[in-house]
Write a protein that holds these residues in place. Structure first.
Motif, PDB file in Angstrom:
ATOM      1  N   UNK A   1       0.808  -1.143   0.153  1.00  0.00           N
ATOM      2  CA  UNK A   1      -0.017   0.037   0.013  1.00  0.00           C
ATOM      3  C   UNK A   1       0.693   1.274   0.032  1.00  0.00           C
ATOM      4  N   UNK A   2       1.893   1.195   0.875  1.00  0.00           N
ATOM      5  CA  UNK A   2       2.775   2.513   0.664  1.00  0.00           C
ATOM      6  C   UNK A   2       3.502   2.556  -0.609  1.00  0.00           C
ATOM      7  N   UNK A   3       3.982   1.543  -1.288  1.00  0.00           N
ATOM      8  CA  UNK A   3       4.507   1.722  -2.788  1.00  0.00           C
ATOM      9  C   UNK A   3       3.507   2.190  -3.524  1.00  0.00           C
ATOM     10  N   UNK A   4       2.072   1.665  -3.520  1.00  0.00           N
ATOM     11  CA  UNK A   4       1.074   2.413  -4.378  1.00  0.00           C
ATOM     12  C   UNK A   4       0.912   3.793  -4.318  1.00  0.00           C
ATOM     13  N   UNK A   5       0.858   4.204  -2.968  1.00  0.00           N
ATOM     14  CA  UNK A   5       0.651   5.509  -2.146  1.00  0.00           C
ATOM     15  C   UNK A   5       1.606   6.275  -2.952  1.00  0.00           C
ATOM     16  N   UNK A   6       2.981   5.951  -2.867  1.00  0.00           N
ATOM     17  CA  UNK A   6       4.107   6.690  -3.338  1.00  0.00           C
ATOM     18  C   UNK A   6       4.013   6.946  -4.896  1.00  0.00           C
ATOM     19  N   UNK A   7       3.492   5.777  -5.633  1.00  0.00           N
ATOM     20  CA  UNK A   7       3.409   5.981  -7.181  1.00  0.00           C
ATOM     21  C   UNK A   7       2.159   6.913  -7.425  1.00  0.00           C
ATOM     22  N   UNK A   8       1.086   6.984  -6.604  1.00  0.00           N
ATOM     23  CA  UNK A   8      -0.173   8.015  -6.936  1.00  0.00           C
ATOM     24  C   UNK A   8       0.356   9.205  -6.381  1.00  0.00           C
TER      25      UNK A   8
END
Length: 168
Positions: A142-149
């Motif tokens: 979830x943190x990786x996805x949030x970073x990408x967003x």
């Protein structure tokens, strides 16, 4: 709780508690960011990740339960510092361009959280705590996805122009 570490398990428990505090701090920051941004799409992004962060907090508490340990909230001075830096930057920034500061602060926080989870996952696996590693991996993903967003939103805002026109 820990004055001195005597075992790798104590270090892991301390770091797990620090991650819990990190996520609690991050939740507070996300709520402030959602309230601060003038852009509806960023408000939605911050609110969505706040929801994920609430689940991450529950995952961390479940990790303690799986390990048969009492939940602790070890200090997380890094997230306290990131929040303080963000607040200072926001207070110095015109409201029309505050999103640039919010996105930068959000990305910095995500990168720190990613590093914390990478370490915790490695150590959970070394301990043979597979279910703990699975929960920590959920948080990490979830943190990786949030970073990408956040990076995507920053790129779009930079291309469109950072400033937001004041409401008439």
């Amino acid at each position: 709780m820990f004055e001195h570490f005597n075992t790798p398990e104590e270090i892991f428990s301390f770091k797990l508690g620090s991650a819990l505090t990190m996520e609690q701090d991050s939740l507070e920051m996300l709520e402030k960011m959602a309230d601060t941004t003038p852009r509806p799409e960023l408000k939605e992004l911050f609110e969505l990740h706040a929801g994920e962060t609430r689940q991450q907090i529950e995952n961390l508490k479940q990790c303690f339960a799986l390990l048969g340990e009492e939940v602790n909230d070890s200090p997380s001075p890094t997230t306290k510092g990131l929040a303080k830096e963000a607040a200072a930057s926001i207070s110095k920034t015109d409201a029309s361009i505050v999103d640039a500061v919010l996105l930068a602060g959000g990305l910095e926080t995500e990168h720190y959280e990613i590093a914390v989870y990478e370490t915790l996952i490695t150590n959970a696996k070394a301990r043979g705590a597979d279910e703990v590693a699975r929960l920590l991996t959920q948080n990490y993903d979830q943190e990786v996805a949030a970073s990408e967003k956040i990076k995507s939103a920053a790129a779009k805002i930079s291309a469109d122009g950072i400033a937001v026109r004041a409401a008439a």
